[in-house]
Design an enzyme around this catalytic site. Structure first.
Site, PDB file in Angstrom:
ATOM      1  CG  HIS B 127       0.441  -1.032  15.926  1.00 33.82           C
ATOM      2  ND1 HIS B 127       0.172  -0.327  14.773  1.00 33.82           N
ATOM      3  CD2 HIS B 127      -0.375  -0.504  16.887  1.00 33.82           C
ATOM      4  CE1 HIS B 127      -0.772   0.582  15.037  1.00 33.82           C
ATOM      5  NE2 HIS B 127      -1.120   0.491  16.312  1.00 33.82           N
ATOM      6  CG  ASP B 165      -6.923   0.446  16.236  1.00 35.08           C
ATOM      7  OD1 ASP B 165      -7.230  -0.132  17.291  1.00 35.08           O
ATOM      8  OD2 ASP B 165      -6.088   1.370  16.170  1.00 35.08           O
ATOM      9  CG  HIS B 167      -3.406   3.874  16.544  1.00 38.61           C
ATOM     10  ND1 HIS B 167      -4.295   3.571  17.553  1.00 38.61           N
ATOM     11  CD2 HIS B 167      -2.685   4.938  16.977  1.00 38.61           C
ATOM     12  CE1 HIS B 167      -4.113   4.412  18.558  1.00 38.61           C
ATOM     13  NE2 HIS B 167      -3.155   5.256  18.244  1.00 38.61           N
ATOM     14  CG  ASP B 254      -8.052   3.011  18.815  1.00 39.76           C
ATOM     15  OD1 ASP B 254      -8.782   2.638  17.876  1.00 39.76           O
ATOM     16  OD2 ASP B 254      -6.834   2.762  18.868  1.00 39.76           O
TER      17      ASP B 254
HETATM   18 ZN   LIG Z   1      -5.375   1.787  17.923  1.00 35.92          ZN
END
Ligand SMILES: [Zn+2]
Lengths: 511, 355
Positions: B127, B165, B167, B254
């Site tokens: 990120h 991931d 996200h 995750d």
């Molecule tokens: Zn993540």
């Protein structure tokens, strides 16, 4: 006074050591040390002294390993989830039991004991058992076994395959060690010593006999540990190669900065442990090594003729050349009867000294060149030292009492109990294990900083050492490991689980 | 098969707050599991310690202003980049060390001192943008390493970054958005239901990089079978056609069904299967050169120890048949399929790839 006892494979030595150094020494030939032998030995040396503690080293376990006389064992494993369980197979019978403990020590799957061990000697090892011993205890209770060793008693470190192997080694060593322990207990009781008995581990540290009985495989290198500590204490040398000639083997151990070098792990033909021990090279040659027309036979059959054996051995060769050890006439006769000459004697002694000097040189290398002295011990040290000195680039010294250096080493080793602290603060509990095991309560949910935990384990180690008859200060304690983690449940820190291990640095009382 | 695991004890230093999901126990519990399994004693596994990435390497990706700001904030003892992304006194050192860990893993694989490498670092990086960070990320470790490797080795032109991931990898996507030398592909829980809210199928790259960014947003509760279908029908064909010199997996754990901040249904066994596909893919396209780096993953008790072990064991070629969650954890029963999103990705990328 401290009584040191070194029970080797062929002799048992004893020494009484006090403030003023070595007071008495004795040596008796004995292949399996019985209560009677120990009683005789104790009676000979301890008369008139108050005994404060008895420290023993024994090669009994090691001898049985080498002679392939240890019992087989069934290893019962509770691997839970993870890598294939075959990584932890360390016995000739391995059985897998369902059940799982997680990294936090929670039982995430209950054990189902359907194993039927083939041997009466059993090791039980569960993954993550140092974090929760209950599963191993539960499984052991449901098995029919004469002898049981449990994984969490092997030592607290996280290494399931290593622990499984070490636990199997402990189980296999237990019967032999137990005989020895009983012999010592019976002899000290008969003489009303009323003193605690400690056992020297292979790294030269000392534990109470009870703790040693849980993990007897940790004694496998206690022979070279006691002799090298003894040779350093007697000679006052701090950087040296320690050489101890015994009946069956010769141990060569480098020492740096006043203590023998150590290494982790021991392995011999399927017997393996993760215990630390002195870093000795063992030549399979000693005073009782059989001599034939082909030279040194690299095996022991009996005592040398000079000490009551029939056939000629290495000690007899030295006698033929004029060493004067034991019954020299018997040595001459045995040599003649076997058709061996003085020239043959010279050949085997040269062969021995050549191998010994190679071993001494590699020990110097291992110590990165720091030793300038070889300290020589054992009954034959006096008659071999000048020959060794000719071959190596070191001074060779034979200190007084070098013939019983192992017994002196036991008495001269500092009390250095190892202490493990386990904190489970969500449960409000702390367990301290060293010579024994005790629990105390801590504030529920308490979190320790790394420093606080460090201080706790140091404090506990000092206390345990005092209880064990030592006199360590905070500065003598070496913290080996501190691990801690927060227990977080539903986004809240509920406390922490911490493990810390420390020991009083093994050391020497210089004589 | 030799696998290098890159780890440093200093990866435990940085902490947002003791109960923040991105906390040190993420690595500690996994290290405990691996130590107890004896992973580091295996002949085919080697544990190595990285060095911090150079400021020059960081500057290839990040703006001088942002690096100065991050460094200064950390030196000062703290601050924050966003509501949930806190800077501590350790952040600067540890972020550089995390980026350095990924650099180390890539170098060792490219130089063949190991066959593959797993970087177990924190903080994560996907990120982090050129000029800002959020979502628990400060420096874009992957981008720093990819740029460093492309710069240092003539034999590495094209790199595939495959981010699984939960996200969307908003930072990584933006850094490489117009660059065809890095194919970026992400499968993630749809931005409609999860941070950072981006990552739609029509974000395909721009200029020369058009077609070289592939997003597959999946519905909440998507599990093993959905993820495996995305791998088979989208990632593998695109990757084979692209033919990279290095395969890089941004291994966010995750997607695990126990993860407290996401809502997916992948199991440890699902991770095992995905990593096996990545290993096979690397065999075919990049001579086996494969680097994976731990990204997210916050199921510290029921997830990470098992998903990380599954990934490591697959990379090392170990028997994985007993790797699963303990029975106290059960994955969701009902899982949505991925028919719609796969169809949409295929039609959107039809002009760039043979899907
Ligand atoms: Zn993540």
């Amino acid at each position: 006074m401290i009584v040191g006892v070194d029970a080797g494979g062929t002799n048992v030595d004893a020494a009484v050591v006090g403030e003023d150094g070595v007071q008495e020494t004795a040596k008796l030939p004995a292949e399996d040390v019985s209560a009677t032998v120990l009683r005789d030995l104790f009676r000979e040396i301890s008369d008139g002294y108050t005994v404060d503690r008895v420290v023993v080293s024994t090669t009994r376990v090691l001898n049985r390993i080498v002679q392939d006389r240890l019992p087989s064992c069934s290893s019962v494993l509770v691997p839970g989830v993870g890598l294939a369980v075959e990584h932890a197979f360390a016995a000739d019978d391995n059985q897998v039991v369902r059940g799982c403990i997680d990294h936090r020590g929670r039982v995430t799957e209950s054990p189902v004991v359907d194993a039927e061990p083939r041997h009466p000697v059993v090791a039980v090892t569960a993954k993550f058992s140092p974090r929760n011993p209950s599963v191993e205890e539960e499984v052991a209770e449901e098995l029919e076994a004469d002898v049981v060793a449990l994984g969490h008693e092997a030592g607290g470190r996280l290494d399931f395959p290593g622990r499984a192997a070490t636990t199997a080694a402990n189980a296999r060593s237990k019967p032999a060690f137990q005989e020895f322990r009983e012999a010592v207990a019976s002899a000290t009781e008969d003489l009303s010593f009323n003193a605690p008995v400690y056992v020297l581990r292979g790294d030269g540290s000392m534990v109470g006999e009870g703790k040693a009985s849980d993990a007897p495989a940790s004694t496998t290198r206690s022979g070279p540990a006691s002799s090298s500590v003894g040779l350093l204490a007697l000679s006052g040398e701090r950087d040296a190669v320690c050489v101890d000639v015994g009946g069956t083997t010769t141990d060569v151990t480098p020492a740096v900065d006043g203590y023998p070098l150590t290494r982790e792990g021991y392995e011999h033909d399927g017997f393996s442990t993760f215990y630390e021990g002195v870093s000795s090279g063992d030549l399979p040659l000693g005073g009782d090594t059989r001599v034939t027309e082909d030279g040194l036979a690299r095996r022991r059959e009996d005592y040398a003729a000079a000490f009551g054996g029939e056939a000629p051995a290495f000690t007899d060769a030295l006698n033929v050349l004029g060493a004067g050890v034991g019954d020299t006439d018997a040595s001459e006769t045995a040599f003649a009867d076997a058709g061996l000459s003085e020239a043959d004697a010279e050949t085997v002694v040269e062969e021995y000294v050549a191998e010994l000097s190679d071993a001494v040189e590699s020990a110097v290398e291992e110590a990165e060149g720091s030793p300038e002295v070889a300290v020589f011990g054992g009954a034959l040290a006096g008659c071999l030292s000048s020959r060794l000195e000719e071959e190596v680039d070191l001074d060779v010294v034979v200190p007084e009492h070098a013939d019983v250096c192992g017994a002196v080493g036991c008495a001269a080793a500092k009390v250095s109990v190892r202490t493990e602290v386990h904190v489970d603060s969500p449960r409000g509990r702390m367990t301290v294990s060293s010579v024994g095991s005790r629990s105390k309560s801590v504030e529920k949910g308490r979190r320790y900083s790394g420093e606080e935990l460090h201080d706790v384990v140091v404090e506990e180690t000092v206390e345990e050492t005092k209880a064990a008859g030592g006199d360590a200060g905070v500065e003598d304690v070496e913290v080996l490991d501190v691990r801690r983690f927060n227990v977080v449940e539903d986004g809240k820190v509920e406390g922490e689980i911490a493990d810390a291990v420390a020991r009083v640095k093994p050391g020497i009382r210089w004589l | 098969m030799t696998l290098e695991i890159v780890y440093h004890d200093d990866y435990l230093l940085h902490e947002h707050s003791p109960t923040h999901p991105e906390r040190r126990e993420r690595l500690m519990y996994t290290m405990d599991q691996m130590q107890e399994e004896g992973v580091f004693d295996l002949d085919m596994v080697e544990l190595v310690e990285p060095e911090a990435a150079s400021e020059e390497a960081l500057a290839r990706v990040h703006t001088p202003d942002y690096l100065d700001r991050l460094k200064e904030m950390s030196m000062r003892g703290g601050g924050s980049l966003s509501g949930d992304t806190h800077v501590s006194e350790h952040t600067w050192h540890q972020s550089r060390l995390a980026a350095g860990g990924v650099v180390r893993g890539c170098r060792d694989v490219v130089e063949d001192s190991c066959e593959s490498s797993f970087v177990m670092a924190r903080p994560g990086g996907h990120h982090a943008f050129a000029d800002r960070g959020h979502g628990f990320c400060f420096t874009n470790n992957t981008a720093v390493a990819v740029r460093e490797i492309q710069e240092s080795y003539d034999e590495v032109d094209r790199v595939l970054v495959w981010d699984w991931d939960a996200h969307h990898f908003d930072g990584t996507q933006e850094i490489f958005y117009s660059d065809p030398s890095v194919l970026t592909m992400s499968v993630h829980q749809t931005g409609r239901t999860l941070f950072p809210g981006t990552g739609y199928v029509d974000e395909v790259g721009e200029d020369e990089g058009e077609g070289f960014n592939v997003n597959v947003p999946v519905l909440p509760k998507t599990g093993d079978s959905g993820y495996l279908r995305v791998v088979e029908e989208v990632f593998e064909p695109v990757a084979r056609e692209y033919d990279p010199d290095l395969v890089f997996v941004e291994a966010g754990q995750d997607c695990h069904f126990t993860d407290p901040i996401t809502d997916l249904g992948v199991t440890a066994d699902g991770y095992r299967r995905m990593m096996e596909r990545a290993v096979d893919l690397a065999e075919d396209v990049s001579g086996g050169d494969l680097v994976a780096s731990l990204c997210g993953g916050y199921g510290i008790e029921g997830g990470l120890p098992y998903t990380n072990l599954a990934v490591v064991a697959s990379m090392a070629g170990l028997d994985t048949s007993n790797i699963r969650e303990p029975a106290v954890y059960q994955p969701p029963q009902r899982q949505p399929d991925v028919d719609d999103v796969v169809a949409k990705v295929k039609s959107t990328h039809d002009e760039y790839w043979n899907l």
